[in-house]
Design an enzyme around this catalytic site. Structure first.
Site, short mmCIF file in Angstrom:
data_model
loop_
_atom_site.label_atom_id
_atom_site.label_comp_id
_atom_site.label_asym_id
_atom_site.label_seq_id
_atom_site.Cartn_x
_atom_site.Cartn_y
_atom_site.Cartn_z
N ASP A 7 -22.89 -14.54 15.18
CA ASP A 7 -23.74 -15.43 15.95
C ASP A 7 -23.43 -15.17 17.43
OD1 ASP A 7 -25.22 -17.74 16.74
OD2 ASP A 7 -23.39 -18.95 16.67
N GLU A 9 -24.55 -17.52 20.54
CA GLU A 9 -24.26 -18.70 21.37
C GLU A 9 -23.17 -19.57 20.75
OE1 GLU A 9 -27.89 -20.60 23.07
OE2 GLU A 9 -28.90 -19.04 21.96
MG LIG Z 1 -24.09 -20.62 17.78
#
Ligand SMILES: [Mg+2]
Length: 200
Positions: A7, A9
Site C-alpha cells: 500500500d 498512503e
Molecule cells: Mg494506506
C-alpha cells in the site's frame, strides 16, 4: 517467484489528501471516506474544490512536491527492491503520486488516473478496476507469482489475506485488534526483517 505488494498512503507516504490539504491551505480537503463513504461523490466534490481554487494539475503537483515520503521509506524500499520485485498498489491517482514516486526512486505504481484537459484542468478521473488491490494480487498469482502484501487500512485486508504472507504496517489499534493473526509492525527495520524471513 515472490512479489511484494505494498500500500502507498500511510505506509510509504503520508495520506496524500490530508497532506495536500495542509500544504495548500485548503482545510475542506481533509474530508475523507469516513465523512463521505461514496468515493465517486467524494472525488467529484474534491475536484470541484480544486477548480474553485483555480488549481490545475500543474499547481497540484507543485504542492504535492512539498510533501515528503515518511522518514525511512525510501531506504526501506531501496533495500527491498534490491532483493525482490515490488509493486506499490494504491487507490490514489498516478498524477498525484508522481512527485512522491520521484522521491521514492520511481518504484512501480499501480493506481488510477485523472482525466486532464489540455489547459491542465482536472475534468474527471478513471478508476482502473473494482477492488483494485485484491484484483491485482489475484492477477499476479494467475501468472505465477506468490504474493506478500502489506498495508495499514481496511481496504488492504483482502490483498494481505490473499497471499503467501501478509502484514499490517502502522495500522490502527482497531484494525490490529480485529486481526490479531496478522503480524503488525511500526518500524521499517522490523517490517523489512519480517519480509526477508518470508522470502527466505
Ligand atoms: Mg494506506
Amino acid at each position: 517467484m515472490d512479489i511484494v505488494c505494498l500500500d502507498l498512503e500511510g505506509v510509504l507516504v503520508p495520506e496524500i489528501w490530508i497532506a495536500f490539504s495542509e500544504a495548500s491551505g485548503i482545510p475542506e480537503l481533509k474530508r475523507t471516506t469516513r465523512d463521505e463513504p461514496d468515493y465517486n461523490k467524494l472525488m467529484n466534490w474534491r475536484l470541484s474544490i480544486l477548480k474553485e481554487h483555480g488549481l490545475g494539475l500543474k499547481e497540484i503537483q507543485e504542492t504535492i512536491a512539498r510533501i515528503d515520503p515518511l522518514p525511512g521509506a525510501k531506504e526501506f524500499l531501496d533495500e527491498l527492491r534490491s532483493i525482490t520485485q515490488v509493486i506499490v498498489i494504491s487507490d490514489t491517482f498516478t498524477q498525484f503520486a508522481k512527485p512522491l514516486m520521484k522521491k521514492l526512486g520511481w518504484p512501480t505504481l499501480f493506481c488510477n488516473s485523472l482525466e486532464v484537459a489540455p489547459d491542465g484542468e482536472i475534468t474527471g478521473f478513471k478508476m482502473r478496476i473494482e477492488n483494485s488491490k485484491l484484483s491485482t494480487v489475484k492477477a499476479l498469482q494467475s501468472v505465477g507469482f506468490e504474493t506478500i502484501a502489506a498495508g495499514d487500512s481496511y481496504n488492504d485486508l483482502d490483498m494481505i489475506r490473499a497471499g503467501k504472507a501478509g502484514f499490517l504496517f502502522r495500522s490502527t489499534e482497531q484494525i490490529k485488534k480485529d486481526n490479531p493473526d496478522l503480524p503488525a509492525f511500526e518500524e521499517f527495520d522490523e517490517f523489512l526483517s519480517a519480509i526477508k524471513q518470508v522470502l527466505g
